[in-house]
Design a protein around this motif. Structure first.
Motif, PDB file in Angstrom:
ATOM      1  N   GLU A 152       0.815  -1.226   0.000  1.00 55.26           N
ATOM      2  CA  GLU A 152       0.000   0.000   0.000  1.00 55.26           C
ATOM      3  C   GLU A 152       0.843   1.268   0.000  1.00 55.26           C
ATOM      4  O   GLU A 152       0.335   2.362   0.254  1.00 55.26           O
ATOM      5  N   LEU A 153       2.134   1.121  -0.291  1.00 57.74           N
ATOM      6  CA  LEU A 153       3.009   2.312  -0.337  1.00 57.74           C
ATOM      7  C   LEU A 153       2.903   2.908  -1.740  1.00 57.74           C
ATOM      8  O   LEU A 153       3.823   2.825  -2.542  1.00 57.74           O
ATOM      9  N   HIS A 202      -6.290   2.554   0.636  1.00 58.76           N
ATOM     10  CA  HIS A 202      -6.891   1.909  -0.540  1.00 58.76           C
ATOM     11  C   HIS A 202      -5.996   2.164  -1.754  1.00 58.76           C
ATOM     12  O   HIS A 202      -5.586   3.297  -2.003  1.00 58.76           O
ATOM     13  N   ARG A 203      -5.715   1.103  -2.524  1.00 53.15           N
ATOM     14  CA  ARG A 203      -4.767   1.261  -3.643  1.00 53.15           C
ATOM     15  C   ARG A 203      -5.277   2.211  -4.719  1.00 53.15           C
ATOM     16  O   ARG A 203      -4.518   2.737  -5.503  1.00 53.15           O
ATOM     17  N   SER A 204      -6.563   2.389  -4.773  1.00 54.11           N
ATOM     18  CA  SER A 204      -7.200   3.408  -5.619  1.00 54.11           C
ATOM     19  C   SER A 204      -7.029   3.220  -7.110  1.00 54.11           C
ATOM     20  O   SER A 204      -7.952   2.843  -7.801  1.00 54.11           O
ATOM     21  N   ASN A 205      -5.840   3.503  -7.662  1.00 52.91           N
ATOM     22  CA  ASN A 205      -5.769   3.544  -9.124  1.00 52.91           C
ATOM     23  C   ASN A 205      -5.221   2.278  -9.782  1.00 52.91           C
ATOM     24  O   ASN A 205      -4.926   2.272 -10.961  1.00 52.91           O
ATOM     25  N   PHE A 206      -5.074   1.205  -8.994  1.00 48.99           N
ATOM     26  CA  PHE A 206      -4.745  -0.088  -9.611  1.00 48.99           C
ATOM     27  C   PHE A 206      -5.268  -1.201  -8.713  1.00 48.99           C
ATOM     28  O   PHE A 206      -5.593  -0.974  -7.544  1.00 48.99           O
ATOM     29  N   GLU A 207      -5.363  -2.386  -9.296  1.00 47.36           N
ATOM     30  CA  GLU A 207      -5.758  -3.556  -8.519  1.00 47.36           C
ATOM     31  C   GLU A 207      -4.672  -4.609  -8.624  1.00 47.36           C
ATOM     32  O   GLU A 207      -3.980  -4.679  -9.635  1.00 47.36           O
ATOM     33  N   GLN A 208      -4.537  -5.392  -7.549  1.00 48.67           N
ATOM     34  CA  GLN A 208      -3.583  -6.499  -7.586  1.00 48.67           C
ATOM     35  C   GLN A 208      -4.344  -7.795  -7.795  1.00 48.67           C
ATOM     36  O   GLN A 208      -5.348  -8.043  -7.129  1.00 48.67           O
ATOM     37  N   ARG A 209      -3.861  -8.607  -8.706  1.00 51.07           N
ATOM     38  CA  ARG A 209      -4.492  -9.905  -8.907  1.00 51.07           C
ATOM     39  C   ARG A 209      -3.427 -10.981  -8.946  1.00 51.07           C
ATOM     40  O   ARG A 209      -2.265 -10.696  -9.161  1.00 51.07           O
ATOM     41  N   GLY A 210      -3.843 -12.231  -8.746  1.00 52.46           N
ATOM     42  CA  GLY A 210      -2.875 -13.317  -8.769  1.00 52.46           C
ATOM     43  C   GLY A 210      -2.571 -13.777  -7.357  1.00 52.46           C
ATOM     44  O   GLY A 210      -3.483 -13.898  -6.521  1.00 52.46           O
TER      45      GLY A 210
END
Ligand SMILES: *Cc1c(COP(=O)(O)O)cnc(C)c1O
Length: 438
Positions: A152-153, A202-210
């Motif tokens: 979240e950095l 909140h990561r806001s402008n991207f999502e992490q998947r996998g």
């Protein structure tokens, strides 16, 4: 100054600006090797336009990006505009208690509305969410550690980086977990006497998947409570309304963050909330009080126009359906496919006969660091740019009256009717005609 064309300029610009443009034109003619311009009037008009171009002015957003940060994020609801007008030209009870006739507090405005529409114990409004985070961390963690996941950095854009804000707040950043996976035990193991708060951003402008994991906010709130420290949750976009009916579910809602047990929830006023630029901090009464007393609260305080617009916007959330109808960001987000197609057909039909305009299926974007993977199907008006080329036509549209910002794809300029008010269609069509003929 007496020439008719120069006189006309006095209708659109102050005399001083016109005089300055005339002087600039004369000076250039004296010093330039090529001598005087072919057309003095045109030269003066161009110089005047260049002088005023840098100033803030309205543009039409045909990009389909709803929360376009470069274009000022959220357009305000009518009620918010009226509220701004009502206090803008005169005095107001900004810091005055009308019952007692003595000094009141600016922080009282929006406070009860924030409580009412979010259910939080207390609330505080400052200039923007980045300022809110700076203030909260300074108030609650100055000189001590804040736990945050390495995942979240983040950088939000416009040089707002979470690690830098934490450092400037006086708090010490203590990273836990890894970029992709952070577990509750990572936070647990890091907890010691030096930790002042747990922070989720909140990561806001991207999502992490996998191969990813992060603990539920509920678990982090429990852990913080056991450790006797606050759990802070920066949710970013300030989504209050329930948009699940439209399939928009991937953003954290204000109510969810509170229900998870966050001591303080932070969010922007001009993202999915659909109000003015502002930073809202809501939650536990004692924690909000510590923020209110912090000197940074004064340094990043909200002005009266913001407070007026935000109060009027929040007030609309007393009825979710009314909010969706009257807050432009929510209306644009929830437009139906049929509505969008009807708008595209109408806009295309208004375009001048000389331009080849067709309707295309496409996608709009939410923007502003919200629903980054959200797909919003839309109907686009595609203009064949002809000999100007797509970049040439879009440049002319940006320089037009009104200025229109578009997308370009292949040899075509695309207009997304989702982010264009219907009242603007005739003006858009006229500007297209102008751009093609000038
Ligand atoms: C956008 C965002 C901010 C910054 O908000 P501003 O109101 O633009 O200052 C802070 N935190 C998160 C998580 C955001 O998404």
């Amino acid at each position: 100054m007496h020439q008719a064309a120069v006189q006309q300029l006095l209708d659109i610009a102050p005399r001083g600006a016109v005089v300055a443009a005339v002087r600039e034109s004369l000076d250039a003619a004296r010093t330039r090797r090529a001598g005087p311009p072919d057309d003095w009037e045109e030269d003066i008009r161009d110089r005047l336009a260049r002088r005023t171009a840098a100033e803030l002015r309205p543009v039409l957003n045909a990009t389909g990006v709803i929360l376009h940060t470069n274009l000022g994020r959220a357009p305000l609801a009518d009620a918010a505009i009226r509220a701004v007008l009502a206090v803008a030209g005169g005095y107001s009870n900004l810091e005055f208690d009308l019952s007692s006739g003595s000094r009141g507090s600016r922080t009282d405005h929006c406070r009860s509305l924030l409580r009412l529409v979010t259910g939080a114990e207390d609330g505080l409004v400052v200039n923007n969410a980045a300022g809110a985070l700076l203030m909260v961390l300074n108030a609650l963690a100055d000189g001590r550690e804040v736990l945050i996941s390495r995942g979240e950095l983040i950088e939000i854009g416009g040089s707002f980086r979470i690690p830098d804000i934490i450092q400037r707040s006086g708090a010490r950043l203590r990273e836990v977990g890894t970029t992709n996976r952070t577990h509750l035990q990572d936070y647990e193991r890091a907890l010691d006497g030096g930790v002042a708060a747990i922070l989720t951003v909140h990561r806001s402008n991207f999502e992490q998947r996998g191969f990813v994991a992060s603990p539920e906010p509920e678990k982090l709130a429990e852990l913080a409570t056991r450790a006797g420290i606050p759990y802070l949750y920066d949710i970013g976009s300030g989504l209050i309304a329930d948009l699940s009916r439209w399939g928009l579910i991937s953003e954290p809602r204000v109510a969810d963050a509170l229900a998870a047990g966050a001591g303080l929830v932070l969010f922007s006023g001009d993202k999915l909330l659909g109000g003015p630029q502002a930073g809202c901090v809501i939650g536990d009464r004692a924690l909000v009080a510590r923020c209110r007393e912090n000197p940074i609260a004064r340094a990043v305080r909200a002005d009266k126009l913001t407070l007026a617009a935000l109060a009027a916007t929040l007030s609309l959330y007393q009825d979710d359906d009314a909010a969706v109808r009257s807050i432009p960001v929510l209306t644009m987000l929830t437009l139906s496919a049929a509505d969008l197609e009807r708008r595209a057909v109408r806009l295309a039909s208004l375009c001048p006969g000389s331009v080849d305009a067709s309707i295309l299926e496409g996608e709009s974007a939410v923007g502003g660091g919200a629903f980054p993977e959200g797909v919003l199907p839309t109907s686009l008006v595609a203009l064949n740019a002809g000999p100007l080329g797509p970049d040439g036509l879009s440049l002319r549209l940006r320089h037009g009256q009104p200025a229109i910002v578009t997308r370009v794809a292949g040899n075509r300029v695309l207009l997304d009717p989702r982010t264009l008010p219907e009242e603007s269609f005739t003006a858009v069509a006229n500007a297209i005609e102008q751009a093609l003929s000038s």
